[in-house]
Design a protein around this motif. Sequence first.
Motif, PDB file in Angstrom:
ATOM      1  N   ALA A 139       0.825  -1.177   0.000  1.00  0.00           N
ATOM      2  CA  ALA A 139       0.000   0.000   0.000  1.00  0.00           C
ATOM      3  C   ALA A 139       0.852   1.217   0.000  1.00  0.00           C
ATOM      4  O   ALA A 139       1.810   1.283   0.705  1.00  0.00           O
ATOM      5  CB  ALA A 139      -0.860   0.001   1.218  1.00  0.00           C
TER       6      ALA A 139
ATOM      7  N   HIS B 280     -10.754   2.969  -5.065  1.00  0.00           N
ATOM      8  CA  HIS B 280      -9.917   2.519  -6.186  1.00  0.00           C
ATOM      9  C   HIS B 280     -10.550   1.334  -6.895  1.00  0.00           C
ATOM     10  O   HIS B 280     -10.902   0.339  -6.279  1.00  0.00           O
ATOM     11  CB  HIS B 280      -8.527   2.146  -5.689  1.00  0.00           C
TER      12      HIS B 280
ATOM     13  N   VAL C 186      -4.556   8.776   1.973  1.00  0.00           N
ATOM     14  CA  VAL C 186      -4.952   7.790   0.973  1.00  0.00           C
ATOM     15  C   VAL C 186      -4.058   6.572   1.166  1.00  0.00           C
ATOM     16  O   VAL C 186      -2.853   6.644   0.979  1.00  0.00           O
ATOM     17  CB  VAL C 186      -4.807   8.334  -0.456  1.00  0.00           C
TER      18      VAL C 186
ATOM     19  N   ARG D 204      -3.088   3.081  -0.165  1.00  0.00           N
ATOM     20  CA  ARG D 204      -3.234   2.140  -1.276  1.00  0.00           C
ATOM     21  C   ARG D 204      -2.815   0.766  -0.784  1.00  0.00           C
ATOM     22  O   ARG D 204      -1.647   0.495  -0.539  1.00  0.00           O
ATOM     23  CB  ARG D 204      -2.403   2.552  -2.484  1.00  0.00           C
TER      24      ARG D 204
ATOM     25  N   ASP E 139      -7.688   1.751  -3.001  1.00  0.00           N
ATOM     26  CA  ASP E 139      -7.370   2.999  -2.324  1.00  0.00           C
ATOM     27  C   ASP E 139      -8.378   3.231  -1.209  1.00  0.00           C
ATOM     28  O   ASP E 139      -9.588   3.286  -1.467  1.00  0.00           O
ATOM     29  CB  ASP E 139      -7.409   4.178  -3.292  1.00  0.00           C
TER      30      ASP E 139
END
Length: 408
Positions: free
Chosen positions: A18, A181, A247, A249, A226
Amino acid sequence: MCHTLNIQSVRTVATGAATLLCLQFGLTLTALAEADPAFSFYGYQQIVANPSPAIANENTQITVTVSNFGDAPATNVRVKLSYNDWGVTFQGWQEIDVVSISSIPAGGTAEANFDHVFTNRAHTCLEALIVSADKNADLNNDRGQINMEVINAGESFGYHVPIVNNGDDDLVVQVQVECVHDDAAGVVAGRCHGIDEPMRVPAGQEILVPVAVEFFRDTPRGTPIDVVVKAFDVLNPGDVHAMNHVVVRVIFNTPRGLMEDCLAALEALPLLPSPGQGKKSNGLAKKIDEIASHIDKALASDVWVGDSRLEPHPRAIPLVYEQSAVAIQQLLTLTDSNDLPIEWKIELNRCVSALTDAARILLQTAIRDAGGNLEAELFLEEGDALRLAGDEKNAVRKYKTGHVSILK
């Protein structure tokens, strides 16, 4: 978690890969009738660190690109760069330096360059702030933030994002968590959970906001989600200094796959310049072979059930975690060497992150399979705290203790 201290080699905590970005809310990009030095899209690609991840106790070169959205030159623009530990924060930034840019043409860009040595391993935000200029038509686009981070996640990903109040008054913050996402087919690959309600943050304290992701079955390795964690001061919703978001990921991965990636990275290390012959220089070949042997032992097929689970017997769990911990310690010892080129240090740091991620995924998967386990979850949190402090070896051993506790 934006705390304090420096940034540094950005390892990670969690199951899956991430990238974490510590970001401000969106900005409207409108050309103005005078100079407007600014940052677009939260500073993404406008704040670039080299190397990234940064290496602890090694110099990091940071380039900040400032745009001018106005139709007149922006002159005498002063840019301040600061750092803070990863997450959502209110105040508390630690200044690195202030650099002046003499002029930015209308509609153009210019760079401010910084050097800094980060001394601690932590998840860290970088913030660039325009502190002054001869003319500045819009003060609301004067801040850009990024976070340098990579996190790996398995079938589930759970983490606590700290919201820190370094001010003198209590804060009431609205926190929102959402999945945004899509995968290549335009479909979100899992579900995101959080707390979507106001929360009080006492002065000088922090609260932990739980964030969870569940990947759907048969998700291909490398699929990202995301997770946006938004926070703003309920009493001052328009104050750009009291709003932020992260954010996260989260990229699906497996423990076994991560460990195999580490082995492949060790094999692919670039040759070292003379003196010495390639990886044999200064006895490094022997050290790398020894590290690889520990990872090979941890990958023994008779202790694994698939790519994300271990055999539920007393020998399997200590073997995998302990061999990983020893490999991590040896990798960290190598990265502390002043004789090692930065290309090697970057790859070795990534290997440390992969092994630590793998250990955490194993524990979190075991907790999920057990339908939850409070004792193991406490060990998971303690391991995360050790990891944030840069103690990956003992973080892995704490994850091992949590995994063993599930067998009781």
